[in-house]
Scaffold this motif. Structure first.
Motif, mmCIF file in Angstrom:
data_model
loop_
_atom_site.group_PDB
_atom_site.id
_atom_site.type_symbol
_atom_site.label_atom_id
_atom_site.label_comp_id
_atom_site.label_asym_id
_atom_site.label_seq_id
_atom_site.Cartn_x
_atom_site.Cartn_y
_atom_site.Cartn_z
ATOM 1 N N TRP A 223 20.850 7.987 -1.596
ATOM 2 C CA TRP A 223 20.730 7.286 -2.876
ATOM 3 C C TRP A 223 20.077 8.137 -3.961
ATOM 4 C CZ3 TRP A 223 23.653 3.391 -3.815
ATOM 5 C CH2 TRP A 223 24.116 2.626 -2.747
ATOM 6 N N ASN A 224 19.636 9.358 -3.612
ATOM 7 C CA ASN A 224 19.026 10.239 -4.607
ATOM 8 C C ASN A 224 20.059 10.585 -5.681
ATOM 9 O OD1 ASN A 224 16.988 11.764 -5.758
ATOM 10 N ND2 ASN A 224 17.509 13.588 -4.594
ATOM 11 N N ASP B 20 0.851 -1.185 0.000
ATOM 12 C CA ASP B 20 0.000 0.000 0.000
ATOM 13 C C ASP B 20 0.891 1.240 0.000
ATOM 14 O OD1 ASP B 20 -1.731 2.109 0.529
ATOM 15 O OD2 ASP B 20 -2.955 0.952 1.929
ATOM 16 N N ARG B 21 0.931 1.958 -1.122
ATOM 17 C CA ARG B 21 1.795 3.135 -1.270
ATOM 18 C C ARG B 21 1.379 4.275 -0.337
ATOM 19 N NH1 ARG B 21 3.608 -0.960 -3.853
ATOM 20 N NH2 ARG B 21 5.118 -0.595 -5.466
ATOM 21 N N ASN B 22 0.189 4.222 0.232
ATOM 22 C CA ASN B 22 -0.243 5.256 1.178
ATOM 23 C C ASN B 22 0.624 5.260 2.432
ATOM 24 O OD1 ASN B 22 -2.416 6.231 -0.404
ATOM 25 N ND2 ASN B 22 -3.621 4.463 0.225
ATOM 26 N N TYR B 23 1.362 4.185 2.670
ATOM 27 C CA TYR B 23 2.216 4.089 3.851
ATOM 28 C C TYR B 23 3.680 4.412 3.541
ATOM 29 C CZ TYR B 23 -1.704 1.884 6.202
ATOM 30 O OH TYR B 23 -2.920 1.634 6.758
ATOM 31 N N ARG B 24 3.963 4.790 2.301
ATOM 32 C CA ARG B 24 5.355 5.020 1.899
ATOM 33 C C ARG B 24 6.047 6.049 2.790
ATOM 34 N NH1 ARG B 24 7.298 7.751 -3.563
ATOM 35 N NH2 ARG B 24 6.275 9.449 -2.495
ATOM 36 N N ASP B 25 5.393 7.173 3.052
ATOM 37 C CA ASP B 25 6.030 8.218 3.861
ATOM 38 C C ASP B 25 6.277 7.740 5.291
ATOM 39 O OD1 ASP B 25 6.137 9.906 1.703
ATOM 40 O OD2 ASP B 25 4.288 10.956 2.224
ATOM 41 N N GLN B 26 5.362 6.934 5.813
ATOM 42 C CA GLN B 26 5.520 6.385 7.166
ATOM 43 C C GLN B 26 6.783 5.528 7.240
ATOM 44 O OE1 GLN B 26 2.149 4.147 8.774
ATOM 45 N NE2 GLN B 26 3.564 2.620 9.551
ATOM 46 N N VAL B 27 6.972 4.671 6.264
ATOM 47 C CA VAL B 27 8.146 3.798 6.237
ATOM 48 C C VAL B 27 9.401 4.609 5.914
ATOM 49 C CG1 VAL B 27 9.213 1.838 5.067
ATOM 50 C CG2 VAL B 27 6.780 1.768 5.599
ATOM 51 N N ALA B 28 9.281 5.537 4.973
ATOM 52 C CA ALA B 28 10.443 6.307 4.518
ATOM 53 C C ALA B 28 11.081 7.123 5.631
ATOM 54 C CB ALA B 28 10.037 7.220 3.359
ATOM 55 N N ARG B 29 10.300 7.639 6.555
ATOM 56 C CA ARG B 29 10.903 8.487 7.600
ATOM 57 C C ARG B 29 11.892 7.692 8.462
ATOM 58 N NH1 ARG B 29 5.466 9.015 9.745
ATOM 59 N NH2 ARG B 29 5.192 7.422 11.306
ATOM 60 N N HIS B 30 11.726 6.379 8.553
ATOM 61 C CA HIS B 30 12.655 5.554 9.329
ATOM 62 C C HIS B 30 13.987 5.338 8.589
ATOM 63 C CE1 HIS B 30 9.742 4.677 12.436
ATOM 64 N NE2 HIS B 30 8.860 4.406 11.498
ATOM 65 N N TYR B 31 13.937 5.490 7.279
ATOM 66 C CA TYR B 31 15.133 5.268 6.466
ATOM 67 C C TYR B 31 15.611 6.555 5.794
ATOM 68 C CZ TYR B 31 14.237 0.313 7.107
ATOM 69 O OH TYR B 31 14.045 -0.918 7.655
ATOM 70 N N ARG B 32 15.149 7.690 6.286
ATOM 71 C CA ARG B 32 15.425 8.994 5.661
ATOM 72 C C ARG B 32 16.897 9.186 5.318
ATOM 73 N NH1 ARG B 32 12.925 13.861 5.194
ATOM 74 N NH2 ARG B 32 11.188 13.165 6.481
ATOM 75 N N SER B 33 17.801 9.066 6.279
ATOM 76 C CA SER B 33 19.213 9.387 6.022
ATOM 77 C C SER B 33 19.813 8.449 4.980
ATOM 78 C CB SER B 33 20.032 9.370 7.303
ATOM 79 O OG SER B 33 20.014 8.099 7.893
ATOM 80 N N ASP B 34 19.480 7.178 5.024
ATOM 81 C CA ASP B 34 20.026 6.256 4.036
ATOM 82 C C ASP B 34 19.379 6.471 2.675
ATOM 83 O OD1 ASP B 34 21.805 3.856 3.534
ATOM 84 O OD2 ASP B 34 19.869 3.153 2.759
ATOM 85 N N ALA B 35 18.060 6.605 2.636
ATOM 86 C CA ALA B 35 17.353 6.778 1.362
ATOM 87 C C ALA B 35 17.793 8.063 0.659
ATOM 88 C CB ALA B 35 15.846 6.760 1.579
ATOM 89 N N GLN B 36 18.004 9.129 1.408
ATOM 90 C CA GLN B 36 18.404 10.394 0.791
ATOM 91 C C GLN B 36 19.776 10.299 0.130
ATOM 92 O OE1 GLN B 36 17.753 13.072 4.155
ATOM 93 N NE2 GLN B 36 16.147 14.082 2.992
#
Length: 133
Positions: free
Chosen positions: A64-65, A46-62
C-alpha cells in the motif's frame, strides 16, 4: 507514530481514492485535519507498539506504500462494504486493550480500534508508514 490526517486536498477526493469513506463523503461533514468526528471515543493506541504490529502485516502493508487508500479518522464509521479483518491478540500483546465493546481490526495497511456493531473508529494506526523509510 503517524496518525491518519486528511489533508484539505483529500477532502474533495473521490471516495475510496484517498478521501473520506464513501458514507462520510456524501454527508459533507468530514472533520478538518487533526480533529475527530462526533462518535469519537477518548482512546489512543500506543504508537510504541506500531512496529510490533506492523511486522505481522509487513507484506500487505508494504504493497500500500504510495498507493491510494481510504482515509480513516477517529469518530467516523467504516463503510459496511469494507471487510475489516480482526487483529489476533497475539499481534498486539502488551498493548492496552481496545475500549470496552471495541476491537482491533486491519484494513489496507491500517490497524483500527473500532466498534464492530456501529463500525465507529476510536483510533487509527497507519502501518504503511512503518515501512516507508
Amino acid at each position: 507514530m503517524a496518525a491518519v490526517i486528511v489533508a484539505p486536498s483529500q477532502m474533495n477526493a473521490q471516495p475510496g481514492h484517498g478521501g473520506p469513506p464513501p458514507g462520510q463523503a456524501k454527508k459533507g461533514n468530514y472533520p478538518p485535519p487533526g480533529q475527530g468526528g462526533p462518535g469519537r471515543q477518548d482512546f489512543r493506541m500506543d504508537r510504541n507498539y506500531r512496529d510490533q504490529v506492523a511486522r505481522h502485516y509487513r507484506s500487505d502493508a508494504q504493497r500500500w506504500n504510495n498507493r491510494k487508500r481510504p482515509a480513516f479518522a477517529p469518530g467516523y464509521a467504516i463503510p459496511r462494504n469494507y471487510s475489516i479483518r480482526p487483529v489476533p491478540s497475539s499481534y498486539w500483546r502488551g498493548m492496552p486493550p481496545p475500549p470496552r465493546g471495541y476491537q482491533y481490526g486491519y484494513y489496507d495497511g491500517y490497524m483500527v480500534a473500532y466498534d464492530p456493531t456501529t463500525r465507529i473508529i476510536a483510533d487509527v494506526m497507519d502501518l504503511v508508514t512503518a515501512f516507508a523509510h
